[in-house]
Design a protein around this motif. Sequence first.
Motif, mmCIF file in Angstrom:
data_model
loop_
_atom_site.group_PDB
_atom_site.id
_atom_site.type_symbol
_atom_site.label_atom_id
_atom_site.label_comp_id
_atom_site.label_asym_id
_atom_site.label_seq_id
_atom_site.Cartn_x
_atom_site.Cartn_y
_atom_site.Cartn_z
ATOM 1 N N GLN A 28 -7.093 48.493 -16.644
ATOM 2 C CA GLN A 28 -7.568 48.762 -15.322
ATOM 3 C C GLN A 28 -7.132 50.245 -14.718
ATOM 4 O O GLN A 28 -7.800 51.202 -14.199
ATOM 5 N N GLU A 29 -5.863 50.305 -14.993
ATOM 6 C CA GLU A 29 -5.204 51.523 -14.586
ATOM 7 C C GLU A 29 -5.664 52.886 -15.223
ATOM 8 O O GLU A 29 -6.057 53.955 -14.621
ATOM 9 N N MET A 30 -6.117 52.599 -16.494
ATOM 10 C CA MET A 30 -6.730 53.701 -17.323
ATOM 11 C C MET A 30 -8.213 53.800 -17.125
ATOM 12 O O MET A 30 -8.731 54.599 -17.853
ATOM 13 N N VAL A 149 10.152 52.030 -13.664
ATOM 14 C CA VAL A 149 8.695 52.298 -14.059
ATOM 15 C C VAL A 149 7.475 51.510 -14.523
ATOM 16 O O VAL A 149 6.336 51.525 -14.162
ATOM 17 N N GLN A 150 8.112 50.477 -14.952
ATOM 18 C CA GLN A 150 7.132 49.287 -15.435
ATOM 19 C C GLN A 150 7.925 48.044 -15.006
ATOM 20 O O GLN A 150 8.934 47.937 -15.158
ATOM 21 N N GLU A 151 7.098 47.079 -14.511
ATOM 22 C CA GLU A 151 7.535 45.755 -14.467
ATOM 23 C C GLU A 151 6.215 44.758 -14.451
ATOM 24 O O GLU A 151 5.573 44.750 -13.383
ATOM 25 N N PRO A 185 2.218 47.511 -20.512
ATOM 26 C CA PRO A 185 1.373 47.265 -19.166
ATOM 27 C C PRO A 185 1.378 48.811 -18.429
ATOM 28 O O PRO A 185 1.566 49.548 -18.949
ATOM 29 N N GLY A 186 0.695 48.530 -17.294
ATOM 30 C CA GLY A 186 0.695 49.712 -16.294
ATOM 31 C C GLY A 186 1.940 50.439 -16.176
ATOM 32 O O GLY A 186 3.146 49.597 -16.147
ATOM 33 N N GLY A 187 1.984 51.696 -15.665
ATOM 34 C CA GLY A 187 3.186 52.338 -15.428
ATOM 35 C C GLY A 187 3.454 53.375 -16.108
ATOM 36 O O GLY A 187 4.655 54.171 -16.027
#
Length: 219
Positions: A28-30, A149-151, A185-187
């Motif tokens: 979704q982020e992309m 930056v990612q979690e 994942p996102g980030g």
Amino acid sequence: MDEVELETVVPNPSKVLCAGLNYTGHIQEMGRDLPSYPTLFAKFADTLTGPTDSVAAVAEDPEMDWEGELGVVIGRTAYKVGKEEAGEYIAGFTVANDISMRGWQYRSTEWLQGKIWARSTPVGPVLVTPDEFDPTTAVLRTTVNGTSVQEHGIADLLFTPAHLVTYVSTMLPLRPGDLILTGTPGGVGRARTPQVYLKAGDVVEVTIDGIGAVSTPIV
């Protein structure tokens, strides 16, 4: 442990296969729709390095990005296996950082050339057997110079390790020691506003609950 230097978990896999865009949040982020099938690309053994080894920034591409990932190591030959038994072919899990050269990655519609730079993919520090790892509760965390930056929960994987083993083994045999990277994942830095990339002097660390961390100085 203080007296040894850890190499990558599997030094000479016959295959390193990677799933791209495999976390719902990252897809979704992309700005993409959820896919019906995994997006796959390959790496080679020459891309792997140890969990504390440095990775060199490259003059040819200043857009070096992080991608914290769960790695799956195959334990026995898997060919055309179903989802129900796919877990029996997994030796265990490890941590990886699919460090990517984004400028080269997006030179064409194929990602390969941004993903196969020598000694750019740290893997480790250990292989944890499936009975000791719970993907439903484990969280992946990435930091750059100590800043998060990612979690993200591993449970958000769209295509699970078992699904990937089944899908890939439909096409070709997976051999003991083969490595599957399950996606990030996102980030990631490219998706940020403004975009952020790794540079010499940075330290990027990826940790997964129950496995440990890879800590990579960029030099």
